[in-house]
Design a protein around this motif. Sequence first.
Motif, short mmCIF file in Angstrom:
data_model
loop_
_atom_site.label_atom_id
_atom_site.label_comp_id
_atom_site.label_asym_id
_atom_site.label_seq_id
_atom_site.Cartn_x
_atom_site.Cartn_y
_atom_site.Cartn_z
N GLN A 97 44.97 -80.12 -1.61
CA GLN A 97 45.13 -78.74 -1.67
C GLN A 97 43.77 -78.28 -1.43
O GLN A 97 43.62 -77.33 -0.48
CB GLN A 97 46.01 -78.27 -2.70
N GLU A 98 42.59 -78.56 -2.23
CA GLU A 98 41.32 -78.02 -2.00
C GLU A 98 40.90 -78.35 -0.41
O GLU A 98 40.19 -77.26 0.20
CB GLU A 98 40.40 -78.47 -2.87
N ARG A 99 41.10 -79.51 0.16
CA ARG A 99 40.85 -80.08 1.20
C ARG A 99 41.30 -79.62 2.35
O ARG A 99 41.16 -79.32 3.55
CB ARG A 99 40.50 -81.37 1.27
N LEU A 100 42.80 -79.09 2.03
CA LEU A 100 43.37 -78.43 3.20
C LEU A 100 43.05 -77.11 3.16
O LEU A 100 42.85 -76.49 4.47
CB LEU A 100 45.03 -78.49 2.65
N GLY A 101 42.37 -76.47 2.13
CA GLY A 101 41.63 -75.25 2.35
C GLY A 101 40.40 -75.30 3.26
O GLY A 101 40.34 -74.43 4.19
N ARG A 102 39.77 -76.32 3.12
CA ARG A 102 38.72 -76.65 3.99
C ARG A 102 39.25 -76.76 5.36
O ARG A 102 38.60 -76.29 6.32
CB ARG A 102 37.98 -77.84 3.57
N MET A 103 40.23 -77.51 5.85
CA MET A 103 40.73 -77.46 7.05
C MET A 103 41.14 -76.13 7.50
O MET A 103 40.84 -75.86 8.84
CB MET A 103 42.08 -78.41 7.04
N HIS A 104 41.68 -75.23 6.63
CA HIS A 104 42.05 -73.87 7.34
C HIS A 104 40.92 -73.01 7.81
O HIS A 104 40.92 -72.39 8.77
CB HIS A 104 42.57 -72.90 6.09
N ASP A 105 39.87 -73.33 7.03
CA ASP A 105 38.50 -72.53 7.19
C ASP A 105 38.04 -72.90 8.77
O ASP A 105 37.58 -72.16 9.39
CB ASP A 105 37.43 -72.72 6.05
N VAL A 106 37.81 -74.32 8.71
CA VAL A 106 37.25 -74.93 10.08
C VAL A 106 38.20 -74.37 11.29
O VAL A 106 37.70 -74.03 12.24
CB VAL A 106 37.32 -76.44 9.94
N MET A 107 39.58 -74.49 11.04
CA MET A 107 40.48 -73.98 11.98
C MET A 107 40.46 -72.46 12.32
O MET A 107 40.43 -71.85 13.59
CB MET A 107 41.72 -74.52 11.90
N ALA A 108 40.38 -71.84 11.12
CA ALA A 108 40.01 -70.36 11.37
C ALA A 108 38.98 -69.93 12.11
O ALA A 108 38.97 -68.89 13.00
CB ALA A 108 40.27 -69.60 10.03
N GLY A 109 37.79 -70.68 12.15
CA GLY A 109 36.54 -70.38 12.88
C GLY A 109 36.95 -70.63 14.37
O GLY A 109 36.32 -69.50 14.94
N TYR A 110 37.75 -71.28 14.87
CA TYR A 110 38.19 -71.41 16.30
C TYR A 110 38.71 -69.77 16.76
O TYR A 110 38.52 -69.48 17.81
CB TYR A 110 38.89 -72.28 16.72
N VAL A 111 39.51 -69.31 15.81
CA VAL A 111 40.05 -68.01 16.18
C VAL A 111 39.22 -66.93 15.92
O VAL A 111 38.99 -66.06 17.02
CB VAL A 111 41.40 -67.82 15.27
N GLU A 112 38.20 -67.03 15.03
CA GLU A 112 37.35 -65.77 14.50
C GLU A 112 36.36 -65.69 16.01
O GLU A 112 35.90 -64.81 16.14
CB GLU A 112 36.55 -66.07 13.35
N ARG A 113 35.97 -67.09 16.53
CA ARG A 113 34.92 -66.95 17.44
C ARG A 113 35.68 -66.71 18.96
O ARG A 113 34.81 -66.69 19.93
CB ARG A 113 34.15 -68.57 17.56
N GLY A 114 36.83 -66.73 18.72
CA GLY A 114 37.40 -66.19 20.36
C GLY A 114 37.90 -67.47 21.20
O GLY A 114 38.10 -67.15 22.31
N GLU A 115 37.71 -68.62 20.53
CA GLU A 115 37.85 -69.93 21.33
C GLU A 115 39.41 -70.06 21.72
O GLU A 115 39.83 -70.83 22.70
CB GLU A 115 37.23 -71.07 20.69
N VAL A 116 40.31 -69.70 20.58
CA VAL A 116 41.53 -69.61 20.74
C VAL A 116 42.06 -68.52 20.28
O VAL A 116 41.64 -68.07 19.28
CB VAL A 116 42.20 -70.94 20.18
N PRO A 117 43.13 -67.66 20.84
CA PRO A 117 43.81 -66.66 20.33
C PRO A 117 44.43 -67.14 18.76
O PRO A 117 44.38 -65.91 17.77
CB PRO A 117 44.88 -66.11 21.17
N GLY A 118 45.16 -68.17 18.88
CA GLY A 118 45.61 -68.40 17.68
C GLY A 118 46.07 -70.00 17.60
O GLY A 118 45.76 -70.73 18.78
N LEU A 119 46.40 -70.59 16.53
CA LEU A 119 46.94 -71.91 16.56
C LEU A 119 47.65 -72.20 15.37
O LEU A 119 47.89 -71.47 14.54
CB LEU A 119 45.74 -72.79 16.48
N VAL A 120 48.54 -73.48 15.32
CA VAL A 120 49.25 -73.66 14.28
C VAL A 120 49.08 -75.39 13.85
O VAL A 120 48.95 -76.01 15.04
CB VAL A 120 50.79 -73.73 14.62
N THR A 121 48.86 -75.56 12.86
CA THR A 121 48.59 -77.18 12.33
C THR A 121 49.47 -77.56 11.54
O THR A 121 50.12 -76.76 10.63
CB THR A 121 47.29 -77.24 11.69
N LEU A 122 50.02 -78.93 11.46
CA LEU A 122 50.70 -79.48 10.45
C LEU A 122 50.06 -80.94 10.17
O LEU A 122 49.81 -81.56 11.13
CB LEU A 122 52.09 -79.74 11.30
#
Length: 399
Positions: A8-33
């Motif tokens: 769960q801790e490392r899934l949180g790391r994945m969230h932070d990495v993926m959220a960076g793409y949204v925050e930088r405007g590289e994608v408007p949004g995304l969904v991961t599974l």
Amino acid sequence: MSTGGLSQERLGRMHDVMAGYVERGEVPGLVTLVSRSGEVHVDAIGMQAIGGSDPMRRDTIFRIASMTKPITAAAAMILVEECKLRLDDPVDRLLPELANRRVLKRLDGPLDDTMPANRQITLRDLLTFRLGIGAIMAPPDQYPIQKAIAEAGLAPGPNPPQQSPDEWMKRLGNLPLIHQPGEVWMYHTGSDILGVLIARAANQTLEEFFSERIFEPLGMKDTGFHVPAEKLKRLPPSYMTQRVTGALTLHDDPNDSRWGHPPAFQSGGGGLVSTLDDYLAFCQMMLGKGRYGRERILSRPSVELMTTDHLTPEQKAEASIFFDDKSSWGFGVGITTRRDSLATVPGRFGWDGGVGTSAYSDPKEDMVGILMTQRLMDSPLPPNVFVDFWTSAYQSVDD
């Protein structure tokens, strides 16, 4: 803490990495599974549209583009199992447009400088993309055959063809092959031809066959070749990169979408829309060797055949922009053959979609990963958001 072998801790790391793409405007949004050993972790980040107020959701509908190809290959194998198609039979009986092929003597030659094909095209050729024609990885109009393919409306791209299947096949049949059948791997076109072949063999539209034999048994209620009007609010805009500025510009508007009405051509190479959970059901069926719950879609031998390396080293070298010494092609799926990164586990299989999606199944780890975005890929090479998703997914393995 871990569940299903995921930290769960490392899934949180994945969230932070993926959220960076949204925050930088590289994608408007995304969904991961990430699914592992029965545990499914889903994360929806950002918005459906640039400047929009509708959040990305788990049930957002995406244009899955070339992630259609594995489904089309599975459909063909259903017909092989029923002995309605045979892998090494010529396809001329159902696709007479492909009979008596001529082959260019050289790629840069005139269209009438040809020789007879050494043999007929088979179903195996379509599944392995070795039929002799497909995407030419070169600047537009560099070769006469390339220009002819584009002028006929047959060039592979992010949007489905505009012709009816019969007209599309007629136009394709008027062109020479680029290589002899069985010799060279060429991307995409084999899957679109395969879709026409399946429809003719089953005496149904491709969507009817998909729905009856794959989508309904797997509960894939939001997957199809268009989005019904009542679901269009769940289809986000798709975007492409403006070459000069790098800014995202609109590719497909859901208010006037190419996917908002039934298409003239149901593209087995890239025409489907789907959701995260729908595509997970397909991946879990493939991971389950053809079985999903009480449903058996394919036999175990069929799935094993689909996920076997079918290319020679020379064929992979010829398609080096897609493959290297750690990956190859099966029947409608890319496969991993050697490990050189966190995610490249031998036996892993799946494919990417050019409108910004990626899905692979990993039998060794009992794992499925799916990334859905709505930003078109800029080249056959995976964008950083794909690379970082797969690195993040595998670093979360906790056993």
